[in-house]
Write a protein that holds these residues in place. Sequence first.
Motif, PDB file in Angstrom:
ATOM      1  N   THR A 114      34.737  76.917  16.620  1.00  0.00           N
ATOM      2  CA  THR A 114      33.561  76.884  17.404  1.00  0.00           C
ATOM      3  C   THR A 114      32.748  75.623  17.169  1.00  0.00           C
ATOM      4  O   THR A 114      32.930  75.009  16.143  1.00  0.00           O
ATOM      5  N   ALA A 115      31.683  75.664  18.176  1.00  0.00           N
ATOM      6  CA  ALA A 115      30.932  74.500  18.084  1.00  0.00           C
ATOM      7  C   ALA A 115      30.066  74.688  17.026  1.00  0.00           C
ATOM      8  O   ALA A 115      29.614  75.844  16.549  1.00  0.00           O
ATOM      9  N   PRO A 116      29.484  73.436  16.282  1.00  0.00           N
ATOM     10  CA  PRO A 116      28.593  73.564  15.289  1.00  0.00           C
ATOM     11  C   PRO A 116      27.087  74.173  15.902  1.00  0.00           C
ATOM     12  O   PRO A 116      26.956  74.054  17.045  1.00  0.00           O
ATOM     13  N   PHE A 117      26.627  74.935  15.282  1.00  0.00           N
ATOM     14  CA  PHE A 117      25.375  75.605  15.485  1.00  0.00           C
ATOM     15  C   PHE A 117      24.138  75.766  14.684  1.00  0.00           C
ATOM     16  O   PHE A 117      24.558  75.811  13.472  1.00  0.00           O
ATOM     17  N   ARG A 118      22.739  76.126  15.145  1.00  0.00           N
ATOM     18  CA  ARG A 118      22.054  76.509  14.206  1.00  0.00           C
ATOM     19  C   ARG A 118      21.147  77.730  15.043  1.00  0.00           C
ATOM     20  O   ARG A 118      21.138  77.654  16.304  1.00  0.00           O
ATOM     21  N   ILE A 119      20.734  78.553  14.431  1.00  0.00           N
ATOM     22  CA  ILE A 119      19.975  79.817  14.941  1.00  0.00           C
ATOM     23  C   ILE A 119      18.571  79.557  14.521  1.00  0.00           C
ATOM     24  O   ILE A 119      18.242  79.247  13.530  1.00  0.00           O
ATOM     25  N   PHE A 120      17.835  79.864  15.806  1.00  0.00           N
ATOM     26  CA  PHE A 120      16.376  79.485  15.401  1.00  0.00           C
ATOM     27  C   PHE A 120      15.504  80.897  15.956  1.00  0.00           C
ATOM     28  O   PHE A 120      15.763  81.606  16.837  1.00  0.00           O
ATOM     29  N   ARG A 121      14.480  81.252  15.121  1.00  0.00           N
ATOM     30  CA  ARG A 121      13.559  82.289  15.381  1.00  0.00           C
ATOM     31  C   ARG A 121      12.391  81.680  15.628  1.00  0.00           C
ATOM     32  O   ARG A 121      11.354  82.587  16.172  1.00  0.00           O
TER      33      ARG A 121
END
Length: 415
Positions: A114-121
């Motif tokens: 899958t594409a590289p990602f980051r999760i943000f809150r």
Amino acid sequence: MLVIGGGGREHVLAWALALSPHVEEVLAAPGNAGIARVARLLALPDDVHAVAAMAVRERVDLVVIGPEAPLVAGLADACTALGLAVYGPSAAAARLEASKAYSKDFMARHGVPTAPFRIFRHAAVARAHVEAHGAPVVIKVSGLAGGKGVHVAHDVAAAVRAVDAAFDAGHDEVVVEGFLVGQEVSLLVVCDGRTALPLRLAQDHKQAFDGDVGPMTGGMGTIAPVDLLDEDGVADVMRRIVEPTLAGVRAEGAPFVGTLFIGLMLTAGGPMVLEYNVRFGDPEAQVVLPLLETDLYELLHAAATGGLHAIDLRWRGGAAACVVMAAPGYPGPHPVGIALDVPDDLGRDVLVFHAGTALERGRLVSAGGRVLGVSALGSDRADAVRRAYAAVDRIGFAGAHVRRDIGGRLDERKA
Ligand code: GLY
């Protein structure tokens, strides 16, 4: 049979189930004006336990759950607890769709490409990330958004605006991921917890306007089959993506029963997962199921009862296209109650599936954003597209918003 839902996908499910000689009667809750022609409609209780109890009372043999929301709310679990056969995954498995943050972490844990990602809150941290990493970039709200939670930003200012809009709208988790280049295809896989059968590949057109521009929608039209992957290509996706996904779901909770819908980007580096959904695509179902020759009741009942290994998928030749007729203004604010005139003689190979429709004092009217899905079968894709548009042009629907280039992306490839 009890079909849960009231959109175009549930219309095609109810229509195909009603064709089965095994099926005495199809019930649908809540259904819509089109589904009412092939099923007896029931009111849909709010509570999943009340829905399951209603299925028991109606002596239903199989519950087929169309949309994601009742799956995420645990309707399949409630049906299983009452001993009903149910086609649709548990709430635990439905997290693959319910939370993009969960599903991206899941793909990372299980080695699914899958594409590289980051999760943000926090908006400020997400903004700083997109400012530092540049564009193009994809901003996704983590929770369910009816297909409208994805924003492709082509410059940093647009990315920052998309981040702010997502947090301002009350979403508490936002995924920022790399932009993948390639053709997007939808692979629907019918699963019984052990065996997984891939259906014909389809291609959706998710943006509102011709040429794939404008805001994301639930889907403006589909075409199938898609020959961007041959049989070996599909087998490779099954091995590298579907099998690790199903093994991961098994390892983390319950086996997956239902439709695993994989949004794939076919990149120069191979197929990568854009997203998982845990139900039939809409309007993918409106092209894939009319091409299926296998009895849908046999298929879904086998999936619900662990018997898919005995099912042989048979397909009609030719192709199918579905053109969505949406309300003027969709996916933004749009009117409802527009009079619809659907002639009875659109042709044998044309199927008009109702999405947002209702009967008002006996008159057929629009009742949602996506209103009708006009599907046509043809000898090849071009023929199916021609027949679908010929039917669209005969349907009375003032101000209807219709994309005129369904199927065109595949032809551009050849040009
Ligand atoms: N057509 C895309 C979806 O069903 O999510």
